[in-house]
Scaffold this motif. Structure first.
Motif, short mmCIF file in Angstrom:
data_model
loop_
_atom_site.label_atom_id
_atom_site.label_comp_id
_atom_site.label_asym_id
_atom_site.label_seq_id
_atom_site.Cartn_x
_atom_site.Cartn_y
_atom_site.Cartn_z
N LYS A 113 22.87 15.78 -60.98
CA LYS A 113 22.36 16.50 -59.81
C LYS A 113 23.42 16.56 -58.71
O LYS A 113 23.58 17.57 -58.05
CB LYS A 113 21.09 15.83 -59.28
N THR A 114 24.14 15.46 -58.54
CA THR A 114 25.19 15.42 -57.54
C THR A 114 26.33 16.35 -57.91
O THR A 114 26.93 17.00 -57.06
CB THR A 114 25.71 13.98 -57.37
N LEU A 115 26.62 16.45 -59.20
CA LEU A 115 27.69 17.32 -59.68
C LEU A 115 27.36 18.80 -59.50
O LEU A 115 28.22 19.61 -59.18
CB LEU A 115 27.97 17.02 -61.16
N LEU A 116 26.10 19.17 -59.66
CA LEU A 116 25.70 20.57 -59.55
C LEU A 116 25.44 21.02 -58.12
O LEU A 116 25.44 22.22 -57.84
CB LEU A 116 24.46 20.82 -60.41
N LYS A 117 25.23 20.10 -57.21
CA LYS A 117 24.88 20.43 -55.83
C LYS A 117 25.88 21.35 -55.13
O LYS A 117 25.48 22.34 -54.53
CB LYS A 117 24.70 19.15 -55.02
N PRO A 118 27.20 21.10 -55.17
CA PRO A 118 28.10 21.99 -54.42
C PRO A 118 28.19 23.41 -54.97
O PRO A 118 28.59 24.32 -54.26
CB PRO A 118 29.46 21.28 -54.49
N PHE A 119 27.81 23.61 -56.23
CA PHE A 119 27.86 24.96 -56.80
C PHE A 119 26.75 25.86 -56.26
O PHE A 119 26.68 27.04 -56.60
CB PHE A 119 27.83 24.91 -58.33
#
Length: 169
Positions: free
Chosen positions: A10-16
């Motif tokens: 979830k943290t990895l996808l957040k900035p996208f």
């Protein structure tokens, strides 16, 4: 352990979800930071193909500065984040476990970069690039300027409506 990987994903996808992050990632970060890899291609003095410039030494010019900035930014943001969390909360425990995993992966990353250089292995260098990209994205997910963007209406204005502002009266 599954909760940890869900948290990381979830943290990895957040900035996208942020237009600013997508623009800076694809139009600034990748072309500029990888310049040490492909700059000799612009000289045009050899008959080499573009991909032949991707060697462990040239990739090293990209991975080491990126790794240094990830470590510095990671230390700064993690100490700030840890001070905000309650010590008995589940989020604190997930964050703490993520930090331990991050340190282990960074140590593995240093060994991976060393092996890619000593064995002249491009595949190991590319694996280190992917790992560092993931870490850089995770670091960017903590920054407020890369928070998810508001949706836009066809008129070009930001959609500020929410379910709480809708009423039946």
């Amino acid at each position: 352990m599954c909760d940890l990987f869900v948290f990381i994903l979830k943290t990895l996808l957040k900035p996208f979800k942020s237009r600013l992050f997508i623009l800076s990632f694809f139009f600034f970060f990748i072309p500029i930071s990888t310049f040490g890899i492909y700059y000799k291609w612009f000289e045009g003095s050899s008959d080499k193909s573009f991909l032949s410039y991707f060697t462990p030494e040239t990739i090293f010019t990209f991975t080491i500065p990126l790794m240094a900035s990830i470590i510095m930014e990671g230390v700064l943001t993690s100490t700030n984040k840890l001070s905000e969390l309650e010590k008995d909360s589940a989020e604190f425990q997930l964050f703490r476990d993520s930090m331990v995993l991050s340190v282990i992966v960074m140590l593995f990353q240093a060994v991976l970069i060393y092996n890619s250089l000593s064995k002249d292995n491009v595949l190991l260098s590319l694996i280190s690039v992917v790992v560092l990209f993931i870490f850089w994205i995770l670091i960017c997910s903590t920054k407020s300027e890369f928070s998810p963007s508001k949706r836009w209406r066809p008129t070009g204005n930001a959609d500020t409506s929410s379910s709480s502002s809708i009423s039946n009266g």
